[in-house]
Design an enzyme around this catalytic site. Structure first.
Site, PDB file in Angstrom:
ATOM      1  N   SER A 142      -0.651   1.244  -1.294  1.00  0.00           N
ATOM      2  CA  SER A 142       0.250   1.923  -0.356  1.00  0.00           C
ATOM      3  C   SER A 142       0.773   3.186  -1.031  1.00  0.00           C
ATOM      4  O   SER A 142       0.926   3.206  -2.263  1.00  0.00           O
ATOM      5  CB  SER A 142       1.436   1.012  -0.027  1.00  0.00           C
ATOM      6  N   TYR A 155       8.367  -4.442  -2.542  1.00  0.00           N
ATOM      7  CA  TYR A 155       7.004  -4.227  -2.016  1.00  0.00           C
ATOM      8  C   TYR A 155       6.335  -3.078  -2.776  1.00  0.00           C
ATOM      9  O   TYR A 155       5.182  -3.177  -3.201  1.00  0.00           O
ATOM     10  CB  TYR A 155       7.118  -3.901  -0.522  1.00  0.00           C
ATOM     11  N   LYS A 159       2.864  -2.752  -5.116  1.00  0.00           N
ATOM     12  CA  LYS A 159       1.747  -1.840  -4.831  1.00  0.00           C
ATOM     13  C   LYS A 159       1.505  -0.886  -6.004  1.00  0.00           C
ATOM     14  O   LYS A 159       0.359  -0.503  -6.279  1.00  0.00           O
ATOM     15  CB  LYS A 159       2.014  -1.064  -3.542  1.00  0.00           C
TER      16      LYS A 159
HETATM   17  N1  NAP Z   1       0.620  -0.633   7.989  1.00  0.00           N
HETATM   18  C1  NAP Z   1       1.038   0.193   7.037  1.00  0.00           C
HETATM   19  O1  NAP Z   1       1.783   1.166   7.291  1.00  0.00           O
HETATM   20  C2  NAP Z   1       0.588  -0.032   5.623  1.00  0.00           C
HETATM   21  C3  NAP Z   1       0.845   0.980   4.707  1.00  0.00           C
HETATM   22  C4  NAP Z   1       0.429   0.812   3.400  1.00  0.00           C
HETATM   23  C5  NAP Z   1      -0.225  -0.346   3.034  1.00  0.00           C
HETATM   24  N2  NAP Z   1      -0.440  -1.338   3.948  1.00  0.00           N
HETATM   25  C6  NAP Z   1      -1.147  -2.535   3.497  1.00  0.00           C
HETATM   26  O2  NAP Z   1      -2.226  -2.796   4.359  1.00  0.00           O
HETATM   27  C7  NAP Z   1      -2.605  -4.164   4.241  1.00  0.00           C
HETATM   28  C8  NAP Z   1      -2.858  -4.721   5.613  1.00  0.00           C
HETATM   29  O3  NAP Z   1      -1.634  -4.750   6.321  1.00  0.00           O
HETATM   30  P1  NAP Z   1      -1.494  -4.273   7.844  1.00  0.00           P
HETATM   31  O4  NAP Z   1      -0.564  -3.141   7.847  1.00  0.00           O
HETATM   32  O5  NAP Z   1      -2.822  -4.161   8.479  1.00  0.00           O
HETATM   33  O6  NAP Z   1      -0.656  -5.509   8.428  1.00  0.00           O
HETATM   34  P2  NAP Z   1      -0.943  -6.616   9.526  1.00  0.00           P
HETATM   35  O7  NAP Z   1      -1.564  -6.020  10.741  1.00  0.00           O
HETATM   36  O8  NAP Z   1       0.343  -7.345   9.692  1.00  0.00           O
HETATM   37  O9  NAP Z   1      -2.051  -7.518   8.821  1.00  0.00           O
HETATM   38  C9  NAP Z   1      -1.763  -8.283   7.703  1.00  0.00           C
HETATM   39  C10 NAP Z   1      -2.958  -9.183   7.462  1.00  0.00           C
HETATM   40  O10 NAP Z   1      -2.738  -9.900   6.241  1.00  0.00           O
HETATM   41  C11 NAP Z   1      -2.987 -11.267   6.493  1.00  0.00           C
HETATM   42  N3  NAP Z   1      -2.240 -12.075   5.542  1.00  0.00           N
HETATM   43  C12 NAP Z   1      -0.920 -12.014   5.263  1.00  0.00           C
HETATM   44  N4  NAP Z   1      -0.621 -12.906   4.294  1.00  0.00           N
HETATM   45  C13 NAP Z   1      -1.788 -13.513   3.956  1.00  0.00           C
HETATM   46  C14 NAP Z   1      -2.157 -14.503   3.019  1.00  0.00           C
HETATM   47  N5  NAP Z   1      -1.237 -15.073   2.214  1.00  0.00           N
HETATM   48  N6  NAP Z   1      -3.443 -14.900   2.951  1.00  0.00           N
HETATM   49  C15 NAP Z   1      -4.376 -14.330   3.749  1.00  0.00           C
HETATM   50  N7  NAP Z   1      -4.093 -13.388   4.662  1.00  0.00           N
HETATM   51  C16 NAP Z   1      -2.820 -12.989   4.755  1.00  0.00           C
HETATM   52  C17 NAP Z   1      -2.619 -11.485   7.940  1.00  0.00           C
HETATM   53  O11 NAP Z   1      -3.346 -12.592   8.437  1.00  0.00           O
HETATM   54  P3  NAP Z   1      -2.720 -13.941   9.059  1.00  0.00           P
HETATM   55  O12 NAP Z   1      -1.286 -13.657   9.456  1.00  0.00           O
HETATM   56  O13 NAP Z   1      -3.614 -14.202  10.221  1.00  0.00           O
HETATM   57  O14 NAP Z   1      -2.850 -14.950   7.958  1.00  0.00           O
HETATM   58  C18 NAP Z   1      -3.142 -10.197   8.559  1.00  0.00           C
HETATM   59  O15 NAP Z   1      -4.520 -10.299   8.844  1.00  0.00           O
HETATM   60  C19 NAP Z   1      -1.490  -4.833   3.446  1.00  0.00           C
HETATM   61  O16 NAP Z   1      -1.902  -5.014   2.104  1.00  0.00           O
HETATM   62  C20 NAP Z   1      -0.364  -3.829   3.523  1.00  0.00           C
HETATM   63  O17 NAP Z   1       0.525  -3.948   2.433  1.00  0.00           O
HETATM   64  C21 NAP Z   1      -0.058  -1.193   5.233  1.00  0.00           C
END
Ligand code: NAP
Length: 260
Positions: A142, A155, A159
């Site tokens: 991130s 968080y 990261k």
């Molecule tokens: N969105 C942003 O602005 C942003 C920015 C920077 C980085 N990120 C990073 O992007 C990545 C994906 O997040 P997202 O934004 O796409 O969020 P999201 O739509 O809420 O998706 C999160 C995913 O992680 C899975 N998950 C959570 N805990 C888990 C665990 N213990 N074991 C296996 N799966 C797990 C969830 O699956 P289930 O709930 O079905 O288990 C879901 O598929 C993360 O690493 C996040 O930190 C996001």
């Protein structure tokens, strides 16, 4: 010529039931890879795999549980015969507020999912396939790991450590396995709702490219890093944030200057 084609390769994407993981799985499948999508729940993983146009299966696997990670990698090898690409994407943010107020429970959960799980899965994938045959690992970090923000310090610490881990593993697993990260800005997903839902216009206005990110923006970079087109890139963290790290763009835009 180096290509983006992933035909004949197999990718595992953790946390692929929605958001960036689901979009990454689709981008990898579109490039020709077989994809394995994980979620904590088998039904959610199956439902996500059913949405992929291409060769895909869903596997229920909590990212932090070693036996479930091993089972997922074994199933992938049985089904597709290789694990060429690993996208450590599952992430969590259970903590909000000053770092100094965090308790061990929230600290441990954040570090377990965001930092330990990528190390765990990379280790198993390396032992099972990549160490001998080569591979590409992409960690979803991130831009928070590159700077400082109020209230999401824990968080961001996880990261920042993931970005460090990426470099460390790139060296330790060289030259066969490439290890890179993507560092997204604010992307339209459930996890990040608190950062955009109530004030999307404001965030977009302050962003150089005038919008928040979509999961596909990150997915395209993940597919690139997975491919031979990135075959001389390792230990790198690719920022994909529409220019958010540049700071507030609004005062710089034509017509915004008050002049002197
Ligand atoms: N969105 C942003 O602005 C942003 C920015 C920077 C980085 N990120 C990073 O992007 C990545 C994906 O997040 P997202 O934004 O796409 O969020 P999201 O739509 O809420 O998706 C999160 C995913 O992680 C899975 N998950 C959570 N805990 C888990 C665990 N213990 N074991 C296996 N799966 C797990 C969830 O699956 P289930 O709930 O079905 O288990 C879901 O598929 C993360 O690493 C996040 O930190 C996001």
């Amino acid at each position: 010529m180096k290509t983006l084609d992933l035909s004949g390769k197999t990718a595992i994407v953790t946390g692929a039931s929605r958001g960036i993981g689901l979009a990454a799985a689709q981008a990898l499948a579109t490039a020709g890879a077989n994809v394995v999508l994980t979620s904590r729940k088998q039904e959610a993983a199956d439902a996500a795999a059913a949405q992929i146009s291409g060769s895909a299966i869903g596997v229920g696997a909590h990212a932090v549980e070693e036996d479930q990670a091993r089972r997922c990698i074994d199933l992938t090898l049985e089904r597709f015969g290789s694990v060429d690409i690993l996208v450590n994407n599952a992430g969590t943010n259970p903590a909000f507020g000053p770092m100094i107020d965090q308790d061990h429970g929230r600290f441990a959960k954040t570090m377990d999912v965001n930092l330990w799980a990528p190390l765990l899965w990379t280790g198993i994938a390396t032992e099972a396939w990549m160490g001998e045959h080569g591979g590409s690992v992409i960690n979803t970090a991130s831009i928070g790991g590159l700077g400082h923000e109020a209230d999401i310090g824990l968080y961001n610490v996880s990261k920042a450590a993931l970005i460090y881990l990426t470099k460390q593993l790139a060296l330790e697993l060289s030259p066969k396995v490439r290890v890179n990260s993507v560092a997204p800005g604010v992307v339209r997903t459930k996890l990040a709702e608190a950062l955009w839902k109530e004030h999307e216009e404001q965030v977009a206005a302050a962003t150089a490219l005038a919008r928040i990110g979509e999961p596909d923006d990150i997915a395209a970079a993940i597919a690139f890093l997975a491919s031979d087109a990135a075959s001389w890139i390792t230990g790198e963290t690719m920022v994909i944030d529409g220019g958010q790290r540049l700071g507030d763009a609004a005062p710089y835009r034509r017509g915004a200057s008050i002049g002197v």
